[in-house]
Design an enzyme around this catalytic site. Structure first.
Site, short mmCIF file in Angstrom:
data_model
loop_
_atom_site.label_atom_id
_atom_site.label_comp_id
_atom_site.label_asym_id
_atom_site.label_seq_id
_atom_site.Cartn_x
_atom_site.Cartn_y
_atom_site.Cartn_z
CB SER A 200 -6.75 -61.46 -13.88
OG SER A 200 -6.99 -60.25 -13.22
CG HIS A 228 -5.44 -65.35 -13.44
ND1 HIS A 228 -6.74 -65.74 -13.62
CD2 HIS A 228 -5.46 -64.39 -12.49
CE1 HIS A 228 -7.54 -65.02 -12.84
NE2 HIS A 228 -6.78 -64.19 -12.14
CE LYS A 259 -7.82 -66.45 -9.50
NZ LYS A 259 -9.11 -65.96 -9.02
N1 PLP Z 1 -4.09 -62.81 -7.14
C1 PLP Z 1 -4.67 -62.76 -8.35
C2 PLP Z 1 -3.86 -62.37 -9.55
C3 PLP Z 1 -6.04 -63.07 -8.49
O1 PLP Z 1 -6.64 -63.01 -9.68
C4 PLP Z 1 -6.78 -63.43 -7.32
C5 PLP Z 1 -8.22 -63.73 -7.40
O2 PLP Z 1 -8.98 -63.14 -8.07
C6 PLP Z 1 -6.12 -63.47 -6.10
C7 PLP Z 1 -4.78 -63.16 -6.03
C8 PLP Z 1 -6.84 -63.87 -4.86
O3 PLP Z 1 -7.01 -65.27 -4.89
P1 PLP Z 1 -8.03 -65.98 -3.86
O4 PLP Z 1 -9.34 -66.05 -4.55
O5 PLP Z 1 -7.42 -67.32 -3.58
O6 PLP Z 1 -8.07 -65.12 -2.63
#
Ligand code: PLP
Length: 413
Positions: A200, A228, A259
């Protein structure tokens, strides 16, 4: 009398420890401020979307920093589905899934997600953070090994910390290092290669073809976190595995509903049925946390139906991403990653990133500067995120604002 004195002594002691805790906490907060890594929170006073209102700023700010990749967070049909689910199924379940927290709404969403990812089964969580926290401990024991990219998301790192498998961290997207670690871990019972599908901070895509080839060669399983990527990468928006043609070689996928898929909240794991069955029995964030609220499940289901019906939204986002990337590169900016809607405008200096983001807001564009420790030292950037809901003129306006701000600070000529 004696009891009263004792109470006074105890309450003085408590006051003393609270005062001491306050001092320690204030000191820690001062350290963060002094390091320049304080994360402020701007307050939005409207719905999430490409145009928002931000408390203390002029009306109608262009928003370029949400993970609202497909613009579904405030899509009328997604909102309507949430309202209908709220009315039909109530505000919440007041229960975990296995006690009395499973509605047909949850089962239907799990079925649709399995269908979308073309995997055997699916389990919902309150977030992808929870899905990542709950997976590894259930799947891997002390006889197993986990091989994880060094830049994986914090929730993966935390999830791996909770499991008892041997841990191997390979260099970011480095297939040679991964192969070395696969050789080192040869004697383990199960081996799981773990990577973000898209990272990200840079918008870079994991080399899944090479990872899957190595996994096949060394008899390892492959896990990807698709937060993402789900909904918009690949010809039908199925994700990084579809983009790179390895849907049948990636065994387990975790992703988020928070997202692209409506943006409310929620996460899930899709993969082999026995794994999903075991997660329902043993995964701690699933067993010991409340069910996903009906309105959230309803909105996510509608978002998914829109994507299953057509890939038009995903494709429009890809075209807008290229419009922004091309405009910025032609103006002389360096944009990291390739073709992903995460477009990091590389600036290097942390203060510059922060000041430029403030100047952009004055020009009506909301973007955020990222600096150490979120990204490596000397690699500060403004992370721009494109949404299908941006119009071409939103994008052109933002490129113009970057050009004006970049010239002011000597980033471009
Ligand atoms: N994994 C990644 C790569 C993320 O960017 C995020 C959120 O920022 C998460 C997991 C966590 O997702 P959630 O917001 O559904 O807890």
């Amino acid at each position: 009398m004696f009891r009263r004195c004792l109470n006074i002594i105890n309450s003085n002691r408590t006051c003393g420890s609270i005062a001491q805790a306050r001092l320690l906490l204030e000191k820690e907060l001062d350290t963060i401020r002094a390091a320049g890594t304080w994360k402020g929170e701007r307050v939005i006073t409207s719905k999430q979307g490409p145009h928002i209102n931000v408390d203390g700023s002029r009306d109608d700010i262009l928003n370029f920093c949400a993970n609202n990749y497909l613009g579904l967070s405030s899509h009328p049909e997604v909102i309507q589905a949430g309202i209908e689910a709220l009315q039909k199924y109530g505000a919440g379940l007041s229960s975990v899934r296995f006690i009395c927290g499973t509605q047909d709404l949850h089962k239907n969403l799990e079925k649709k997600l399995s269908q979308f990812h073309e995997r055997e089964d699916c389990i919902l969580y309150a977030s992808c953070f929870d899905a990542n926290a709950g997976l590894f401990e259930v799947l891997l024991g002390p006889d197993d090994a986990v091989l994880s990219d060094e830049l994986n998301h914090a929730s993966i790192i935390d999830g791996i910390r909770l499991c008892r498998a041997k841990r191997f961290r390979y260099k970011h997207m480095d297939l040679n290092d991964l192969e070395e670690k696969l050789r080192e871990s040869q004697s383990s019972r199960l081996r799981l290669v773990v990577t973000d599908g898209v990272f990200s901070m840079d918008g870079d895509v994991a080399p899944l073809v090479g990872i899957c080839d190595l996994a096949e060669q060394y008899g390892a399983l492959v896990f990807i976190d698709e937060c993402h990527a789900t909904g918009f990468l690949g010809p039908r928006g199925r994700g990084t595995d579809e983009l790179l043609g390895v849907m049948d070689k990636v065994h387990i996928v975790n992703s988020t509903l928070g997202k692209a898929l409506g943006g409310a909240a929620g996460g899930y794991t899709v993969g082999p049925k026995p794994l999903i069955d075991l997660l329902r029995q043993r995964s701690r964030p699933y067993l010991f946390s409340n069910s996903l609220p009906p309105s959230v499940a309803g909105s996510a289901t509608r978002a998914l139906e829109l994507l299953l019906a057509s890939n038009e939204i995903a494709q429009s986002m890809a075209a807008k991403t290229m419009r922004f990337r091309n405009g910025m590169s032609q103006a002389g900016f360096t944009i990291a990653g390739t073709a992903h809607p995460i477009c990091p405008v590389m600036l290097g200096d942390a203060r510059l990133a922060s000041i430029m983001a403030d100047d952009m807001l004055k020009l009506g564009v909301y973007v955020i500067g990222f600096s150490y420790p979120v990204v490596p030292k000397g690699e500060a950037r403004i992370r721009v995120q494109i949404s299908a809901a941006h119009t071409d003129s939103d994008i052109d306006h933002t490129v113009d604002a970057f050009i004006q701000t970049g010239r002011k600070h000597g980033v471009i000529s």
